[in-house]
Structures are given as C-alpha cells and as structure tokens.
Design a protein around this motif. Structure first.
Motif: not given
Ligand SMILES: C[S@@+](CC[C@H](N)C(=O)[O-])C[C@H]1O[C@@H](n2cnc3c(N)ncnc32)[C@H](O)[C@@H]1O
Ligand code: SF4
Length: 356
Positions: A44-59
């Motif tokens: 899945t590309d979804r996640c319950d976190f938004r780690c700063v080095y991995c994702m932007a907050e609004n993915m």
C-alpha cells in the motif's frame, strides 16, 4: 481462520493455487550475473504516520482501482517465487494498515511450508503490531523490522507527525512476546536524533534486538530541506567508536548493510549507507509497488509495468515474459546524489512508494 482475522477481501485460494502447479522456472539472473532472489513488495502507499523524511504532510494517495488487489499481490509474489525468489518482504506505506493484510500473509505462508521460500518478512512502523504480532508469527514469519528513530515521545511526534511512541513500544513488546525476532531501523537525522544513538543502542541490545542505522536518501519531494537532515554514517560510526569497541562482522544480510558487534553490549549494529558506500555489486533484490510497478533498482527511475500483464490474462506466461524482460534491464548500480545546487531530490518518487 485465526481469532481476530479481518475477513475483508478474502483470498480465493482456488484461484491462486494454480500457481503451485506451475513448473519451477529458471532462476532470475540479471545481465551482471547477479541472481535475483529477494523481492520487496509495497502492499500500500498509505500510512498512518507522516514521517518528515518520507512523506509530505498532505500526501495524495492512489485511487483504489490502480492498486493491486490482495489476490493480485499473491499471484505476483507467487510468480516471483516460481522464478527463484527465496525471500519476500512486505512493506509500504504501512503494510499493516492495508485492509485484510493478514489474509495475504496467511496465503503466502504456503510457500514457506512447501520449502519454495526461505523467508517471509515485514517492515513496519509498529503501530499495529500489538494487534497483529501473534497472527504474523503464526503465518511463519520469524523476523521483522520495526522503524523507530527515537525513544523521546516528543521527538517521535515531531518526526512521525501523527505517530504515538507508546503505541509503537507496545507493538514491539507484543512482537517480542509472540516470539518474533525484531530488528530496529533508525534513520539518522542531523540535529534530531544524532545525540540519541547510544541510548537507542543500549535499549535495543538490552532487549535482544539488533539496530540498523540508515542514511537519509534523496527520494521524493517532502517539503523540507533534505540537506539539513543528511548525516553521513561515517561520522556517526566514528563518534560511536569513541564510546564503544566496534568489531567488524562478516555477517551480511544480502543487502546494503555493513555490521559491527558492540563489545560492551554484545549486540549488533548495521549501517546502511547508500550515499557514502556503493553496495550495488552484490545486489540481489528488486522492488514492486502496490500498483505492480517493478523497480529494478531503488536508485533509478527505470521500471516495468507488471499490472498490465497480470490483468491481461489468467495464465502467467505474459507475466513471466514481462518479469524476464525487466530483469534483463536491471542496471549495474544507482547514482544517488544529494543535489547541493538545486536542493531537489535525486528521484521524484517517495520511499513510501517503493517501500525502502
Ligand atoms: C518507507 S518505510 C515502509 C515501511 C513502514 N512504514 C516503516 O516505516 O517501517 C521503510 C523504511 O524506509 C525508511 N525511509 C523512509 N524514507 C526514507 C528516506 N528518505 N531515506 C532513508 N530511509 C527512509 C523508513 O524509516 C523505514 O525504515
Ligand atoms: S517511513 Fe514508514 S511510517 Fe514513516 S511515513 Fe514512511 S511509510 Fe509511513
């Protein structure tokens, strides 16, 4: 069905059982003579976190129709097993937030029982482990990787944006209690967790867990200066060597990590240094995303669409041909750079797409 099993989207075993009847195919070997025996699958590309080095907050996440069903993921993984894959790692996004994910583990475990697969494993942020650890173990999984960058609750909140440290620690407890071997992965972040490595090492080793430190990789636009996060592990290692006796180990996981034994704790530390050390010559792995896109190298854009052949026919001939063709294009190595002039990621896709 084990207690607590989500019944959503159950796998049609009759449909996937066909693959077990497929004759073993010749193992995959790339143009540089490397046998491809390790598949990492982002479920899945979804996640319950938004780690700063991995994702932007609004993915923006993928529409469902583009994502492979659990049955398709099973068929794809099984096709790779038929082609000599011996190790299968489910990752993401966060694999354990995919609905019905335990049915996929359960179904893939048949390859462990048949001896066609040596290892089925998982990389997780740990948030759902308290719920699933026992079931994961009962599917034949022996070892898992849990990502945890800090033991400080406030910092944990800052790094993951949406995560709870207590929940992850409870998940790790549950995994250890279920008899899973746990390895902790921590991304080294300059000015964030670089003062905490001794604490992390002693905590992990005190609980019988190895620790792997990872350099930040320039993947995906994340809305913050990557250069500000980058901390070369050569510096981390030199600092640790002032405090501990680090003995080089020959142990290799078949991946990009180099390992040392810490004499004082008896535990192991791995260093994954894609930017300061070239690990490509022994690469045995490929990655597939949840849309069925096969990346032959984490650090290159070239990819092959396996969803089309997967959906084109119920027989696997077209799929096998697409896999063979893709492996014949596996590049010799990556060319990651942290672009100091443009401050842009070297690759546009996020780590949550290819799963690390
Ligand atoms: C993308 S996550 C997917 C699995 C799961 N959600 C987790 O966090 O373990 C896999 C690993 O990639 C790491 N990672 C994510 N973005 C990264 C980056 N830009 N550089 C280095 N490691 C990264 C994470 O810390 C994690 O250990
Ligand atoms: S590193 Fe893992 S937990 Fe963190 S945002 Fe990326 S996919 Fe989610």
């Amino acid at each position: 069905m084990p207690k607590g099993r989500t019944r959503n989207m159950p796998i049609d075993h009759a449909a996937v059982a066909d693959l077990d009847r497929v004759d073993r195919r010749l193992p995959l070997v790339d143009p540089f003579g490397r046998a491809i025996t390790y598949l990492r699958v982002s479920v899945t590309d979804r996640c319950d976190f938004r780690c700063v080095y991995c994702m932007a907050e609004n993915m923006a996440f993928l529409p469902k129709a583009e994502v492979l069903s659990l049955e398709e993921l099973d068929r794809l993984c099984s096709a790779f097993v038929a082609c000599g894959t011996r190790k299968l790692r489910l990752t993401g996004g966060e694999p354990l937030v995919r609905r019905g994910i335990m049915t996929l583990f359960d179904s893939l475990s048949r390859h462990l029982r048949s001896g066609d697969l040596d290892e089925l494993t998982l990389t997780t942020n740990g948030s759902q482990l308290a719920k699933y650890a026992k079931e994961i173990k009962s599917c034949g999984v022996q070892r898992i990787n849990v990502s945890l960058d800090t033991l400080d609750a406030e910092k944990f909140g800052t790094i993951t944006r949406w995560g709870s440290l207590d929940q992850v620690l409870a998940g790790i407890d549950a995994a250890l209690a279920a008899g899973l071997e746990v390895k902790i992965n921590a991304v080294a972040l300059k000015g964030v967790n670089d003062d905490e490595f001794p604490r992390l090492i002693e905590w992990a080793h005190g609980r019988g867990m190895a620790l792997t430190l990872i350099e930040v990789m320039p993947l995906g636009e994340i809305g913050e200066g990557r250069l500000d996060q980058y901390l070369p592990l050569s510096i981390v290692r030199a600092r640790l060597a002032e405090r501990y006796q680090l003995d080089d180990l020959d142990y290799r996981s078949g991946g990009p990590a180099r390992y040392v034994r810490v004499a004082e704790t008896g535990g192991r530390i791995g260093f994954i240094t894609p930017l300061t050390h070239n690990f490509c010559e022994s690469c045995n792995r490929v990655r597939v995303t949840c849309t069925g896109t096969l990346y032959m190298c984490l650090g290159q854009e070239d990819a092959a669409d396996l969803r089309k052949p997967l959906r084109a026919s119920e027989a696997n001939d077209v799929l096998f041909a697409a896999i063979d063709e893709a492996i014949s294009r596996k590049p010799k190595g990556h060319d990651f750079i942290i672009d100091r002039r443009h401050r842009r990621p070297a690759l546009a896709r996020h780590m949550s797409v290819t799963g690390g």
